[in-house]
Design a protein around this motif. Structure first.
Motif, short mmCIF file in Angstrom:
data_model
loop_
_atom_site.label_atom_id
_atom_site.label_comp_id
_atom_site.label_asym_id
_atom_site.label_seq_id
_atom_site.Cartn_x
_atom_site.Cartn_y
_atom_site.Cartn_z
N TRP A 15 0.87 -1.89 0.23
CA TRP A 15 0.06 0.08 -0.41
C TRP A 15 0.84 0.60 -0.16
O TRP A 15 1.79 1.26 0.96
N MET A 16 0.92 2.03 -0.73
CA MET A 16 1.23 3.11 -1.34
C MET A 16 0.34 4.83 -1.08
O MET A 16 -0.77 4.02 -1.65
N ALA A 17 0.70 5.83 -0.86
CA ALA A 17 0.25 6.42 -0.81
C ALA A 17 0.85 8.36 -1.02
O ALA A 17 2.52 7.92 -0.48
N MET A 18 0.30 9.30 -1.58
CA MET A 18 0.67 10.65 -1.24
C MET A 18 0.05 11.55 -1.03
O MET A 18 -1.46 11.69 -1.52
N LEU A 19 0.49 11.88 0.30
CA LEU A 19 -0.14 13.40 1.04
C LEU A 19 -0.41 14.83 0.21
O LEU A 19 0.78 14.69 -0.54
N ASP A 20 -1.37 15.28 0.39
CA ASP A 20 -0.85 17.11 -0.49
C ASP A 20 0.33 17.82 0.11
O ASP A 20 0.59 18.12 -0.28
N GLU A 21 0.46 17.46 1.42
CA GLU A 21 1.62 18.46 1.72
C GLU A 21 2.82 17.68 1.89
O GLU A 21 4.03 18.41 1.54
#
Length: 179
Positions: free
Chosen positions: A163-169
């Motif tokens: 599971w991977m993600a990118m946050l707005d910050e």
């Protein structure tokens, strides 16, 4: 229609459904996108494709600007309005692998997700043995958040699902670094 340096991302047209169906029926692609059995996908699958496009949050065809060649798709789905999150998926025909097109399309959709859609996070899942995809996602700025051990059956054995993600910050910080 959106354009990047080398690509055009446009709305799905009627003629695209046959190409999408063929793309999904390519074993090399289907095994990376589908959590169900990898099998030939028939007429009923085209109905599913149509519902994904119709009901999806964002679904675009990727084509080259130079020759208007149909290269694949990119989409955002499982949108969560309250949490301002969505999941991204991308697939290119094998003829377009290794040419930087996936990086370019993914960077566009990430930028668009945070800048125009005001999302807080963009998620994805990838099988652990898909080293090229993992490298791509990290290059664009996705961070590994967790691993479901041996949760996906592929190539005759159990594979980890990452599971991977990118946050707005994260995205904002990376843009400041590149200025």
């Amino acid at each position: 229609m959106f354009e990047t340096n080398n690509l055009r991302l446009r709305a799905v047209r009627e003629a695209d459904f046959a190409k999408l169906h063929d793309l999904w029926n390519d074993y090399r692609i289907q095994k990376t996108l589908e959590s169900e059995y990898v099998v030939p996908l028939g007429v009923k699958f085209e109905e599913k494709l149509r519902s994904w496009v119709k009901d999806g949050f964002f679904y675009a065809i990727i084509e080259t600007k130079e020759n208007s060649e149909w290269a694949g798709f990119i989409n955002l789905f499982n949108a969560e309005n309250k949490n301002r999150a969505a999941t991204v998926s991308i697939a290119l025909l094998p003829a377009f692998w290794g040419q930087g097109y996936a990086t370019e399309a993914l960077r566009f959709i990430v930028d668009y997700s945070f800048r125009e859609l005001a999302l807080h996070r963009v998620n994805l899942q990838v099988l652990g043995h898909n080293a090229a995809a993992i490298k791509l996602y990290k290059k664009v700025g996705f961070v590994e958040e967790g691993v479901q051990r041996k949760a996906g059956w592929s190539d005759g054995k159990w594979q980890d699902v990452i599971w991977m993600a990118m946050l707005d910050e994260d995205w904002a910080a990376s843009r400041k670094e590149n200025v």
